[in-house]
Design a protein around this motif. Structure first.
Motif, PDB file in Angstrom:
ATOM      1  N   VAL A 201       0.861  -1.256   0.015  1.00 37.59           N
ATOM      2  CA  VAL A 201      -0.069   0.038  -0.111  1.00 37.59           C
ATOM      3  C   VAL A 201       0.793   1.239  -0.014  1.00 37.59           C
ATOM      4  CG1 VAL A 201      -1.914   1.317   1.126  1.00 37.59           C
ATOM      5  CG2 VAL A 201      -1.727  -1.341   1.122  1.00 37.59           C
ATOM      6  N   GLU A 202       1.877   1.241   1.006  1.00 39.48           N
ATOM      7  CA  GLU A 202       2.860   2.381   0.915  1.00 39.48           C
ATOM      8  C   GLU A 202       3.482   2.721  -0.328  1.00 39.48           C
ATOM      9  OE1 GLU A 202       4.850   1.272   4.450  1.00 39.48           O
ATOM     10  OE2 GLU A 202       3.480   2.641   5.746  1.00 39.48           O
ATOM     11  N   LYS A 203       3.718   1.482  -1.133  1.00 33.20           N
ATOM     12  CA  LYS A 203       4.521   1.625  -2.473  1.00 33.20           C
ATOM     13  C   LYS A 203       3.572   2.212  -3.368  1.00 33.20           C
ATOM     14  CE  LYS A 203       7.122  -0.985  -5.910  1.00 33.20           C
ATOM     15  NZ  LYS A 203       6.436  -1.752  -6.740  1.00 33.20           N
ATOM     16  N   LEU A 204       2.361   1.844  -3.300  1.00 33.67           N
ATOM     17  CA  LEU A 204       1.229   2.455  -4.128  1.00 33.67           C
ATOM     18  C   LEU A 204       1.058   3.907  -4.133  1.00 33.67           C
ATOM     19  CD1 LEU A 204      -2.253   0.448  -4.154  1.00 33.67           C
ATOM     20  CD2 LEU A 204      -0.642   0.805  -6.038  1.00 33.67           C
ATOM     21  N   PHE A 205       1.159   4.442  -2.822  1.00 36.32           N
ATOM     22  CA  PHE A 205       1.185   5.866  -2.419  1.00 36.32           C
ATOM     23  C   PHE A 205       2.255   6.496  -3.050  1.00 36.32           C
ATOM     24  CE2 PHE A 205      -1.655   5.074   1.693  1.00 36.32           C
ATOM     25  CZ  PHE A 205      -2.667   4.884   0.831  1.00 36.32           C
ATOM     26  N   LYS A 206       3.601   5.868  -3.190  1.00 36.68           N
ATOM     27  CA  LYS A 206       4.511   6.377  -3.704  1.00 36.68           C
ATOM     28  C   LYS A 206       4.873   6.400  -5.317  1.00 36.68           C
ATOM     29  CE  LYS A 206       7.816   7.164  -0.223  1.00 36.68           C
ATOM     30  NZ  LYS A 206       6.830   7.929   0.506  1.00 36.68           N
ATOM     31  N   THR A 207       4.300   5.316  -5.779  1.00 32.76           N
ATOM     32  CA  THR A 207       4.564   5.187  -7.232  1.00 32.76           C
ATOM     33  C   THR A 207       3.311   5.468  -8.072  1.00 32.76           C
ATOM     34  OG1 THR A 207       3.769   2.665  -7.178  1.00 32.76           O
ATOM     35  CG2 THR A 207       6.363   3.334  -6.910  1.00 32.76           C
ATOM     36  N   ASP A 208       2.176   5.318  -7.735  1.00 31.12           N
ATOM     37  CA  ASP A 208       0.773   5.282  -8.596  1.00 31.12           C
ATOM     38  C   ASP A 208      -0.086   6.324  -8.324  1.00 31.12           C
ATOM     39  OD1 ASP A 208       1.416   2.955 -10.149  1.00 31.12           O
ATOM     40  OD2 ASP A 208       1.633   1.939  -8.326  1.00 31.12           O
ATOM     41  N   ILE A 209      -0.530   6.572  -6.897  1.00 34.61           N
ATOM     42  CA  ILE A 209      -1.363   7.510  -6.428  1.00 34.61           C
ATOM     43  C   ILE A 209      -0.814   8.042  -5.227  1.00 34.61           C
ATOM     44  CG2 ILE A 209      -2.801   5.554  -5.531  1.00 34.61           C
ATOM     45  CD1 ILE A 209      -4.153   8.698  -7.107  1.00 34.61           C
ATOM     46  N   GLU A 210      -1.028   9.477  -5.172  1.00 33.30           N
ATOM     47  CA  GLU A 210      -0.659  10.066  -3.839  1.00 33.30           C
ATOM     48  C   GLU A 210      -2.148   9.939  -2.764  1.00 33.30           C
ATOM     49  OE1 GLU A 210      -0.794  11.256  -7.001  1.00 33.30           O
ATOM     50  OE2 GLU A 210      -1.321  13.385  -6.519  1.00 33.30           O
ATOM     51  N   PRO A 211      -1.535   9.575  -1.451  1.00 34.04           N
ATOM     52  CA  PRO A 211      -2.783   9.117  -0.562  1.00 34.04           C
ATOM     53  C   PRO A 211      -3.723  10.493  -0.406  1.00 34.04           C
ATOM     54  CG  PRO A 211      -0.393   9.432   0.746  1.00 34.04           C
ATOM     55  CD  PRO A 211      -0.426   9.498  -0.993  1.00 34.04           C
ATOM     56  N   SER A 212      -3.291  11.499  -0.665  1.00 33.37           N
ATOM     57  CA  SER A 212      -4.275  12.641  -0.582  1.00 33.37           C
ATOM     58  C   SER A 212      -5.180  12.697  -1.837  1.00 33.37           C
ATOM     59  CB  SER A 212      -3.381  14.046  -0.672  1.00 33.37           C
ATOM     60  OG  SER A 212      -2.565  14.127  -2.020  1.00 33.37           O
ATOM     61  N   ARG A 213      -5.087  11.701  -2.640  1.00 33.38           N
ATOM     62  CA  ARG A 213      -6.171  11.591  -3.852  1.00 33.38           C
ATOM     63  C   ARG A 213      -6.841  10.296  -3.770  1.00 33.38           C
ATOM     64  NH1 ARG A 213      -4.362  11.248  -8.823  1.00 33.38           N
ATOM     65  NH2 ARG A 213      -6.508  12.282  -9.618  1.00 33.38           N
ATOM     66  N   VAL A 214      -6.701   9.533  -2.624  1.00 32.40           N
ATOM     67  CA  VAL A 214      -7.382   8.388  -2.248  1.00 32.40           C
ATOM     68  C   VAL A 214      -8.578   8.740  -1.361  1.00 32.40           C
ATOM     69  CG1 VAL A 214      -7.339   5.900  -1.469  1.00 32.40           C
ATOM     70  CG2 VAL A 214      -5.114   6.957  -2.667  1.00 32.40           C
ATOM     71  N   ALA A 215      -9.934   8.138  -1.958  1.00 28.90           N
ATOM     72  CA  ALA A 215     -11.232   8.646  -1.317  1.00 28.90           C
ATOM     73  C   ALA A 215     -11.186   7.265  -0.397  1.00 28.90           C
ATOM     74  CB  ALA A 215     -12.288   8.444  -2.417  1.00 28.90           C
ATOM     75  N   ALA A 216     -10.998   6.090  -0.681  1.00 28.43           N
ATOM     76  CA  ALA A 216     -11.332   4.761   0.167  1.00 28.43           C
ATOM     77  C   ALA A 216     -10.226   3.446  -0.162  1.00 28.43           C
ATOM     78  CB  ALA A 216     -12.714   4.305  -0.293  1.00 28.43           C
TER      79      ALA A 216
END
Ligand SMILES: Cc1ncc(COP(=O)(O)O)c(C=O)c1O
Length: 442
Positions: free
Chosen positions: A188-203
């Motif tokens: 999950v943390e890698k996704l936040f680094k490589t694919d989608i910033e956590p500030s753009r994740v709704a759920a």
């Protein structure tokens, strides 16, 4: 009416699209509690429960009486047009059961997929963000967006893309297949680094126990760490309890075992004991984000489903089905352990359960975790021939799950487990399942 299974198979093949598969070559005639009979009068013990829909048994008298009584009043007005008390009563009841502290609200729909999609709509509306994180092996439904969220390609996603935008997948922890909680959280943390910033994740949407994906139980530490990530980044935590809810695991909601509070919960299946109904239950502030008219559906919160669901909840409470689920789970698993130890049938690998949500894997060789999907297929075919309805599951197709109604008697449960034991294929049999490949059963 011609009363043979074969007759209906032929008519079905000519009339019904092949996209909906049938797990078993029998046609239902009637069903009662944990037993059903086919059109040829043959009796089966039902360990599939209509895919975890009849935790309170087929045709529970109290559920039937509630549905019949509703049918005598009215069957449809559309809640958006002329509302009715059953919807409100059920929302109140669901709010009181929710594994969430503070003000809670509910909204009703029809299917599990619809509940999950609406949870995403609510989370997007509340956060103003687009993205959704789901998990490999997860199953969230067959609408186009929930198909996109589902983490298994064949048969669910093949040929149906492109899917909704902004869906991301992270690994689900599966200790027996070498994915630790550490690795899953790192994913999950890698996704936040490589694919989608956590500030753009709704759920973040997670099944506390993966259903179709193989009855893998999310380790409680994993759920706690997901909760912490959601808190850190302002993400809505959605528990998909469509399969694991309503006493299946020994709690109304499986996530209760972990002590983690979700923000939204999607429920369906056993909620209404065989009638069509689903719901999203959640923190009032998030639930009230979409404006009036933004959510709903012609049949959403159907009055017969509401009446049935209120009766289902009473039955769960009165018959202490949560306690019963825990006892059933223990009974199933001790028998499975004994079968595994006997060592003369197809090798059993991992056995796991959370209360009465139980599954085991068939593997190529004793002491390994190499999946044997053919053996699982052979087992379900042999079990059917011996009078037991069983279903497989899992990304590797080698899981066998038990979703027996929690109202089953000990005698019928034991009879079913005896049949299961008798039906375990010998290793040499597993390449030749008795009936055609039936993997896509959901
Ligand atoms: C966890 C989970 N979510 C969603 C769904 C979709 O529910 P439905 O088939 O009612 O749309 C299922 C169905 O198996 C499920 O197990």
């Amino acid at each position: 009416m011609t009363q043979t299974n074969q007759h209906w198979i032929e008519r079905r093949n000519a009339a019904v699209a092949r996209g909906v598969a049938n797990a078993h070559p029998i046609y239902a005639d009637r069903a009662e509690n944990a037993e059903l009979w086919d059109v040829e009068g043959r009796r089966y013990i039902d360990f599939a429960g209509g895919i975890a829909v009849v935790n309170t048994g087929h045709r529970h008298p109290k559920v039937m009486a509630a549905a019949e009584s509703q049918m005598k009043r009215f069957t449809h007005t559309a809640f958006q047009v002329v509302p009715y008390d059953g919807y409100v009563r059920l929302a109140e009841k669901l709010n009181s059961l929710a594994p969430i502290r503070g003000p809670v609200k509910s909204i009703l729909f029809s299917t599990g997929a619809e509940a999950v999609e609406n949870a995403v709509k609510i989370a997007r509306s509340a956060t103003g963000r687009p993205a959704v994180v789901a998990f490999s092996g997860g199953f969230h439904g067959r609408t186009l967006f929930t198909t996109g969220m589902t983490g298994k390609t064949v048969p669910y996603k093949t040929g149906f893309g492109p899917f909704g935008a902004e869906i991301y997948h992270a690994p689900f922890p599966m200790q027996c297949h070498g994915v630790s909680v550490e690795e899953a959280i790192a994913g999950v943390e890698k996704l936040f680094k490589t694919d989608i910033e956590p500030s753009r994740v709704a759920a973040i949407v997670v099944e506390p126990v993966q259903g179709e994906g193989g009855y893998y139980i999310a380790p409680f530490d994993f759920l706690r760490r997901l909760r912490a990530l959601c808190d850190q980044h302002g993400i809505v935590f959605v528990a998909d309890e469509v399969q694991s809810g309503f006493a299946r695991t020994g709690r109304f909601f499986a996530i209760e075992h972990s002590g983690v509070e979700p923000d939204l919960v999607a429920v369906a299946k056993s909620l209404a004991g065989g009638f069509v109904l689903s719901a999203v239950i959640g923190r009032a502030k998030i639930m009230d984000a979409p404006p009036p008219g933004g959510l709903g559906g012609t049949y959403a919160g159907h009055p017969i489903g509401c009446a049935a669901a209120l009766a289902v909840i009473e039955v769960i409470e009165e018959e202490k089905l949560n306690e019963r689920s825990l006892a059933i789970g223990e009974r199933i698993v001790s028998r499975l352990e004994a079968m595994k130890a006997r060592g003369d049938g197809a090798p059993i690998g991992d056995i796991r359960h959370l209360g009465g949500m139980a599954a085991f894997e068939l593997v190529k060789a004793r002491g390994t975790n190499e999946p044997d999907a053919d053996a699982a297929k052979a087992l379900t075919a042999r079990a059917l021939a011996n009078g037991l309805v069983l279903l497989t599951c899992g990304v590797y197709g080698n899981g066998v799950r038990i979703m027996v109604p929690l109202t089953v008697s000990d005698a019928v449960l034991d009879e079913g487990l005896d049949i299961l034991e008798r039906s375990l294929p010998q290793t040499a049999d597993t390449g030749s399942a008795a009936h055609p490949p039936l993997a896509a059963t959901r």
